[in-house]
Motif scaffolding. Structure first.
Motif, PDB file in Angstrom:
ATOM      1  N   LEU A 174       0.840  -1.190   0.000  1.00 27.57           N
ATOM      2  CA  LEU A 174       0.000   0.000   0.000  1.00 27.57           C
ATOM      3  C   LEU A 174       0.877   1.243   0.000  1.00 27.57           C
ATOM      4  N   THR A 198      -1.212  -0.900  -4.547  1.00 30.56           N
ATOM      5  CA  THR A 198      -2.265   0.090  -4.747  1.00 30.56           C
ATOM      6  C   THR A 198      -1.908   1.392  -4.053  1.00 30.56           C
ATOM      7  N   THR A 199      -2.491   2.470  -4.525  1.00 31.61           N
ATOM      8  CA  THR A 199      -2.326   3.765  -3.871  1.00 31.61           C
ATOM      9  C   THR A 199      -3.634   4.127  -3.184  1.00 31.61           C
ATOM     10  N   LEU A 200      -3.528   4.970  -2.179  1.00 33.26           N
ATOM     11  CA  LEU A 200      -4.709   5.480  -1.488  1.00 33.26           C
ATOM     12  C   LEU A 200      -4.384   6.872  -0.980  1.00 33.26           C
ATOM     13  N   SER A 201      -5.242   7.819  -1.270  1.00 32.88           N
ATOM     14  CA  SER A 201      -5.063   9.186  -0.799  1.00 32.88           C
ATOM     15  C   SER A 201      -6.078   9.485   0.292  1.00 32.88           C
ATOM     16  N   GLU A 202      -5.731  10.397   1.190  1.00 34.37           N
ATOM     17  CA  GLU A 202      -6.647  10.730   2.279  1.00 34.37           C
ATOM     18  C   GLU A 202      -7.787  11.631   1.820  1.00 34.37           C
ATOM     19  N   SER A 207     -11.323  10.903  -5.843  1.00 36.21           N
ATOM     20  CA  SER A 207      -9.919  10.814  -6.217  1.00 36.21           C
ATOM     21  C   SER A 207      -9.763   9.608  -7.129  1.00 36.21           C
ATOM     22  N   LEU A 217       0.636   5.184   0.435  1.00 32.32           N
ATOM     23  CA  LEU A 217      -0.249   6.242   0.897  1.00 32.32           C
ATOM     24  C   LEU A 217       0.256   7.590   0.404  1.00 32.32           C
ATOM     25  N   LEU A 260      -7.443   5.756  -7.757  1.00 34.93           N
ATOM     26  CA  LEU A 260      -6.563   4.726  -7.215  1.00 34.93           C
ATOM     27  C   LEU A 260      -5.771   4.131  -8.367  1.00 34.93           C
ATOM     28  N   PHE A 303     -14.209   3.509  -2.201  1.00 36.20           N
ATOM     29  CA  PHE A 303     -12.919   2.838  -2.013  1.00 36.20           C
ATOM     30  C   PHE A 303     -13.086   1.507  -1.294  1.00 36.20           C
ATOM     31  N   ARG A 304     -14.149   1.366  -0.493  1.00 37.69           N
ATOM     32  CA  ARG A 304     -14.366   0.105   0.208  1.00 37.69           C
ATOM     33  C   ARG A 304     -14.656  -1.036  -0.761  1.00 37.69           C
ATOM     34  N   PHE A 346     -11.185  -2.114  -2.047  1.00 35.63           N
ATOM     35  CA  PHE A 346     -10.395  -2.837  -1.058  1.00 35.63           C
ATOM     36  C   PHE A 346     -11.040  -4.158  -0.657  1.00 35.63           C
TER      37      PHE A 346
END
Length: 201
Positions: free
Chosen positions: A14, A97-101, A120, A16, A122, A160-161, A164
């Motif tokens: 991951l 994978t990428t994930l942004s806040e 956003s 971030l 991914l 996003f859930r 994931f």
């Protein structure tokens, strides 16, 4: 409660993307039920001003990200030269994978940057990932809908859930019966309808 089967090995990396100040290579390795988890973070993505175009801040950040993801693929597929560790067999068991806040506006503000927004993107890569661009085509975005929030905010298309949960279930072997334990409300919100088929069977 055992969410992941112990009989299956998978690697999940991951990345971030943070706006805050955390170490560039703050790795947090761990192991959960036979699945190896690793991650890192990058900073300075909060580009409210002077974001730039082909040679600006955003382009530099994206080049770092793409270089890092490409390097992982080279090393974990066994294609790296002078690499003493034998990673040749694990790329097909790896998902990155990428994930942004938070998301960002897709339209520039008055300071030549972008502001916080709802949606956003991914990025995913791995030997078992079904490659492609999802939810970014004319069938997904009828005319006038893409910037449907105040005329400047990209509308959400996939929670996003849902992404994931696909990774946990289809790549890591999580039991489908545990979906609401992992993501409370997943079933009642019908988030399964947003799944994209990202992982090869």
């Amino acid at each position: 409660m055992a969410i992941l089967r112990r009989t299956r090995f998978a690697l999940f990396f991951l990345i971030l993307l943070w706006a805050g100040t955390i170490p560039l290579l703050a790795q947090v390795p761990g192991e959960v039920s036979g699945v190896q988890l690793d991650g890192t973070g990058t900073i300075s993505w909060d580009t409210h001003e002077n974001q730039g175009q082909a040679g600006g801040t955003q382009a530099v950040l994206l080049s770092w990200l793409s270089y890092g993801m490409r390097s992982l693929r080279i090393v974990l597929s066994g294609a790296a030269t002078n690499e003493p560790r034998n990673y040749g067999s694990i790329w097909n068991k790896t998902v990155v994978t990428t994930l942004s806040e938070f998301g960002r506006t897709s339209r520039e503000n008055g300071s030549f940057g972008t502001d916080h927004a709802n949606a956003s993107c991914l990025f995913l890569e791995g030997g078992g990932v079904n490659g492609g661009v999802y939810n970014c085509d004319p069938s997904t975005w009828p005319a006038g809908v893409q910037f449907g929030i105040d005329g400047r905010y990209l509308m959400e298309r996939t929670d996003f859930r849902a992404v994931f949960w696909e990774l946990l279930r289809d790549h890591m072997g999580a039991s489908p019966a545990t979906v609401d334990d992992v993501f409370p409300g997943y079933t009642s919100l019908n988030l399964g309808a947003q799944e994209l088929g990202l992982i090869q069977p």
